[in-house]
Design an enzyme around this catalytic site. Sequence first.
Site, mmCIF file in Angstrom:
data_model
loop_
_atom_site.group_PDB
_atom_site.id
_atom_site.type_symbol
_atom_site.label_atom_id
_atom_site.label_comp_id
_atom_site.label_asym_id
_atom_site.label_seq_id
_atom_site.Cartn_x
_atom_site.Cartn_y
_atom_site.Cartn_z
ATOM 1 N N GLU A 179 0.998 -1.391 -0.197
ATOM 2 C CA GLU A 179 0.058 -0.001 0.072
ATOM 3 C C GLU A 179 0.771 1.000 -0.215
ATOM 4 O O GLU A 179 1.498 1.580 1.103
ATOM 5 C CB GLU A 179 -0.731 -0.505 1.344
ATOM 6 C CG GLU A 179 -1.852 1.219 1.488
ATOM 7 C CD GLU A 179 -2.797 1.212 2.647
ATOM 8 O OE1 GLU A 179 -2.521 0.797 3.032
ATOM 9 O OE2 GLU A 179 -3.330 2.362 2.578
ATOM 10 N N LYS A 213 1.662 5.745 -0.392
ATOM 11 C CA LYS A 213 0.708 6.579 0.847
ATOM 12 C C LYS A 213 1.078 7.951 0.042
ATOM 13 O O LYS A 213 3.265 8.036 -0.918
ATOM 14 C CB LYS A 213 1.072 6.503 1.512
ATOM 15 C CG LYS A 213 0.779 7.434 2.606
ATOM 16 C CD LYS A 213 0.223 7.307 3.696
ATOM 17 C CE LYS A 213 -0.442 8.345 4.728
ATOM 18 N NZ LYS A 213 -0.754 7.599 6.131
ATOM 19 N N ASP A 234 -5.401 3.408 -1.609
ATOM 20 C CA ASP A 234 -6.587 3.870 -0.345
ATOM 21 C C ASP A 234 -6.449 5.323 -0.993
ATOM 22 O O ASP A 234 -6.027 5.766 -1.763
ATOM 23 C CB ASP A 234 -5.645 4.518 0.902
ATOM 24 C CG ASP A 234 -5.779 4.845 1.958
ATOM 25 O OD1 ASP A 234 -6.534 5.551 1.916
ATOM 26 O OD2 ASP A 234 -5.974 3.714 3.136
ATOM 27 N N HIS A 293 -4.650 8.302 -0.164
ATOM 28 C CA HIS A 293 -3.350 8.714 0.201
ATOM 29 C C HIS A 293 -2.761 8.919 -1.432
ATOM 30 O O HIS A 293 -1.714 8.453 -1.896
ATOM 31 C CB HIS A 293 -2.620 7.227 -0.608
ATOM 32 C CG HIS A 293 -2.822 6.326 0.681
ATOM 33 N ND1 HIS A 293 -1.713 5.466 1.891
ATOM 34 C CD2 HIS A 293 -3.066 7.184 2.184
ATOM 35 C CE1 HIS A 293 -2.565 4.841 3.203
ATOM 36 N NE2 HIS A 293 -3.645 5.859 3.367
ATOM 37 N N ASP A 301 -5.719 13.279 3.608
ATOM 38 C CA ASP A 301 -5.904 11.380 4.369
ATOM 39 C C ASP A 301 -6.429 11.655 5.947
ATOM 40 O O ASP A 301 -5.797 10.692 6.761
ATOM 41 C CB ASP A 301 -4.329 10.907 4.711
ATOM 42 C CG ASP A 301 -4.403 9.500 4.056
ATOM 43 O OD1 ASP A 301 -5.977 8.915 4.105
ATOM 44 O OD2 ASP A 301 -4.045 8.962 4.865
ATOM 45 N N ASP A 309 -9.069 9.846 6.568
ATOM 46 C CA ASP A 309 -9.907 9.109 7.273
ATOM 47 C C ASP A 309 -11.061 9.461 7.962
ATOM 48 O O ASP A 309 -11.557 8.006 8.459
ATOM 49 C CB ASP A 309 -9.444 7.772 7.763
ATOM 50 C CG ASP A 309 -7.863 6.845 7.222
ATOM 51 O OD1 ASP A 309 -7.856 6.227 6.572
ATOM 52 O OD2 ASP A 309 -6.784 7.332 7.631
ATOM 53 N N ASP A 336 -11.119 1.456 5.230
ATOM 54 C CA ASP A 336 -10.241 1.651 5.733
ATOM 55 C C ASP A 336 -10.988 3.090 6.275
ATOM 56 O O ASP A 336 -10.567 4.032 5.271
ATOM 57 C CB ASP A 336 -8.421 1.697 5.507
ATOM 58 C CG ASP A 336 -7.779 2.256 6.247
ATOM 59 O OD1 ASP A 336 -8.292 2.735 7.114
ATOM 60 O OD2 ASP A 336 -6.261 2.975 5.786
#
Length: 420
Positions: free
Chosen positions: A225, A227, A258, A261, A293, A295, A325
């Site tokens: 993953e 970022k 993600d 990201h 980011d 979330d 996420d």
Amino acid sequence: MTVNENYQMAKKSYEKWGIDVTDVLAKLKKIPISIHCWQGDDVTGFEVNQNELSGGIEVTGDYPGKATTPEELRRDIEMALSLIPGKHRINLHAIYAETDGEFVERDQLKPEHFKKWVDWAKEHGLGLDFNPTLFSHDKASDGLTLAHPDPSIRKFWIDHCIASRKIGEYFGKELGTPCLTNIWIPDGYKDTPSDRLTPRQRLKDSLDEIYAVEIDEKYNLDAVESKVFGIGSESYVVGSHEFYYGYALKNNKLCLMDTGHYHPTETVSNKISSMLLFSDQLALHVSRPVRWDSDHVVTLDDELKEIAIEIVRNDALNKVIIGLDFFDASINRVAAWTIGTRNMLKALLYGMLMPHDHLKQLQESGNFTERLALQEELKTYPFGAIWDYYCEQMDVPEQENWLKNIKKYEEEVLVKREAE
Ligand code: RNT
Ligand code: ZN
């Protein structure tokens, strides 16, 4: 009008376009969403020597009822699952190991430390996914792990990742469905680097060592993953998108994107088709970045719909592994899971209720007027009536009726936790 009557009416609107709604619902039922366990306890975990959340990720809010034991967390997940239609998966992090009060270093974690999770998953017919935890630890306190200049620190994290892949293999074997083991590391620099290459070279070497241990893909799938920045790694992140995309392609690993990201105007929905031309499978962490980011809980916004549409119209439901996420501690955590997961499913249903062949044809023939007109009109088709019917069929509350269950659970279970 009953839910069924509304459905029968709505169904006709879609049938006009040749969409077999019954078939759509049968397909939707089979799409598993990997639900992240860490929404339930603000990414805390159950380690004996708990460290503060680090790695440049943040949970804000202090809503009562946070799960503080594995039993509480599992109970909360069960509650959320009872309000979400379909059979899904649970995504764990290494910090959710159960070690019976004994301190076990992360590089020493074994499948046995997750036996209770596996027993529980079996009981509820759930698949499990996994993540090594390369943050909230003193060996990650300077913001570097697999790219650390100190070989002993690097070795520690390499061993942790290998141990994690073996735990993933165990999940896959026990549950009869491969575990996606995803590596995300916080490594980066707050300020302008004087060398971008050397840390990336080290990360590449670390990954090579981690993946040198062969594990059958029947049991465990590996993902990486990327970022673009984090708190404390604003200027440079070692594991950038280009880094992992290159690594994944060359080494036959899954790229995990993600949605928080990337640069604010860059969209994951626009990447899926390109990446699928070169990889058999991709993975997602569906999140919602609000200016950064952050979330936030996933809402049914345009980008979520566009991601779902891309997966559906490119016939990629078996190629894109969908995980969530987000972590919000300012609202009821069980509601957060419920809202976010129901939204992901709604978006998929929305994407499945579109005449994609026709729309593609309009584009191919240069009929952009009809393409736009139809895309816009479809937005106000009676999609909600189909969703409500699906919920009813799947034995979960339709519309906002699930809130009653959450309120009751809050009063009877969550609020009492605070008093103890
Ligand atoms: C962090 C990544 C990562 C974490 C979880 C807890 O920016 O998105 O996936 O959120 O591993
Ligand atoms: Zn993520």
